[in-house]
Design a protein around this motif. Structure first.
Motif, PDB file in Angstrom:
ATOM      1  N   LYS A  71      32.729  30.381  49.199  1.00  0.00           N
ATOM      2  CA  LYS A  71      32.778  29.994  47.780  1.00  0.00           C
ATOM      3  C   LYS A  71      31.555  30.581  47.066  1.00  0.00           C
ATOM      4  N   PRO A  72      31.581  30.625  45.738  1.00  0.00           N
ATOM      5  CA  PRO A  72      30.490  31.279  44.998  1.00  0.00           C
ATOM      6  C   PRO A  72      29.091  30.740  45.326  1.00  0.00           C
ATOM      7  N   ASP A  73      28.968  29.456  45.631  1.00  0.00           N
ATOM      8  CA  ASP A  73      27.639  28.917  45.923  1.00  0.00           C
ATOM      9  C   ASP A  73      27.250  29.001  47.391  1.00  0.00           C
ATOM     10  N   ASP A  74      28.107  29.570  48.217  1.00  0.00           N
ATOM     11  CA  ASP A  74      27.764  29.723  49.633  1.00  0.00           C
ATOM     12  C   ASP A  74      26.766  30.862  49.810  1.00  0.00           C
TER      13      ASP A  74
ATOM     14  N   ARG B   8      23.087  33.983  47.270  1.00  0.00           N
ATOM     15  CA  ARG B   8      24.429  33.398  47.303  1.00  0.00           C
ATOM     16  C   ARG B   8      25.486  34.414  46.859  1.00  0.00           C
ATOM     17  N   LEU B   9      26.732  34.097  47.228  1.00  0.00           N
ATOM     18  CA  LEU B   9      27.854  34.980  46.913  1.00  0.00           C
ATOM     19  C   LEU B   9      27.925  35.256  45.416  1.00  0.00           C
ATOM     20  N   ARG B  10      27.754  34.234  44.603  1.00  0.00           N
ATOM     21  CA  ARG B  10      27.851  34.394  43.148  1.00  0.00           C
ATOM     22  C   ARG B  10      26.879  35.466  42.636  1.00  0.00           C
ATOM     23  N   LYS B  11      25.661  35.438  43.140  1.00  0.00           N
ATOM     24  CA  LYS B  11      24.632  36.376  42.693  1.00  0.00           C
ATOM     25  C   LYS B  11      25.020  37.812  43.064  1.00  0.00           C
TER      26      LYS B  11
ATOM     27  N   GLU C 277      28.073  38.965  43.744  1.00  0.00           N
ATOM     28  CA  GLU C 277      29.252  39.401  42.993  1.00  0.00           C
ATOM     29  C   GLU C 277      28.871  39.792  41.571  1.00  0.00           C
ATOM     30  N   THR C 278      27.998  39.012  40.946  1.00  0.00           N
ATOM     31  CA  THR C 278      27.554  39.343  39.587  1.00  0.00           C
ATOM     32  C   THR C 278      26.806  40.665  39.576  1.00  0.00           C
TER      33      THR C 278
ATOM     34  N   ARG D 182      29.304  43.442  39.795  1.00  0.00           N
ATOM     35  CA  ARG D 182      30.074  43.629  38.557  1.00  0.00           C
ATOM     36  C   ARG D 182      29.232  44.274  37.458  1.00  0.00           C
TER      37      ARG D 182
ATOM     38  N   CYS E  97      19.325  43.533  44.855  1.00  0.00           N
ATOM     39  CA  CYS E  97      19.599  42.172  44.391  1.00  0.00           C
ATOM     40  C   CYS E  97      18.847  41.196  45.309  1.00  0.00           C
TER      41      CYS E  97
END
Ligand code: FES
Length: 113
Positions: free
Chosen positions: A4-7, A16-19, A21-22, A25, A38
């Protein structure tokens, strides 16, 4: 259970995944190794590098230099096969795998951990 994004993806640098992925992108790195820009993701023990490659492939696609392109290449199918990896991943096995990775001597975490 899938990531998940916060994993956490990179345990060495707490990324984390969210960072990631951002970052992919926004920055659109040509190569997965550029994700190290990153928050140094992937530059510690090395456990997360395969995951970084999958994330990069899923978001940025595969960069094929002009000299490697051929009309016979079936890139969309290759990308689809590799992106299944992220959906099928078990988060707890992912974290435990990193401990095995380090204890088996395949990589070292940064000194502050
Ligand atoms: S978990 Fe990312 S470099 Fe160690």
């Amino acid at each position: 259970m899938a990531l998940k994004p916060d994993d956490m993806v990179c345990f060495c640098f707490h990324v984390r995944l969210r960072k990631i992925e951002t970052f992919c992108r926004v920055e659109k790195p040509l190569h997965a190794s550029q994700i190290s820009d990153c928050l140094s993701a992937g530059t510690g023990c090395g456990w997360c590098r395969p995951m970084l490659k999958h994330i990069h492939l899923r978001i940025c696609g595969e960069h094929i230099p002009d000299w490697r392109k051929s009309p016979e290449a079936n890139i969309p199918e290759a990308v689809a096969l590799k992106t299944d990896f992220l959906d099928a991943l078990d988060v707890q096995n992912w974290a435990a795998g990193r401990q095995r990775h380090i204890s088996e001597g395949h990589g070292k975490p940064p000194k502050d951990q």
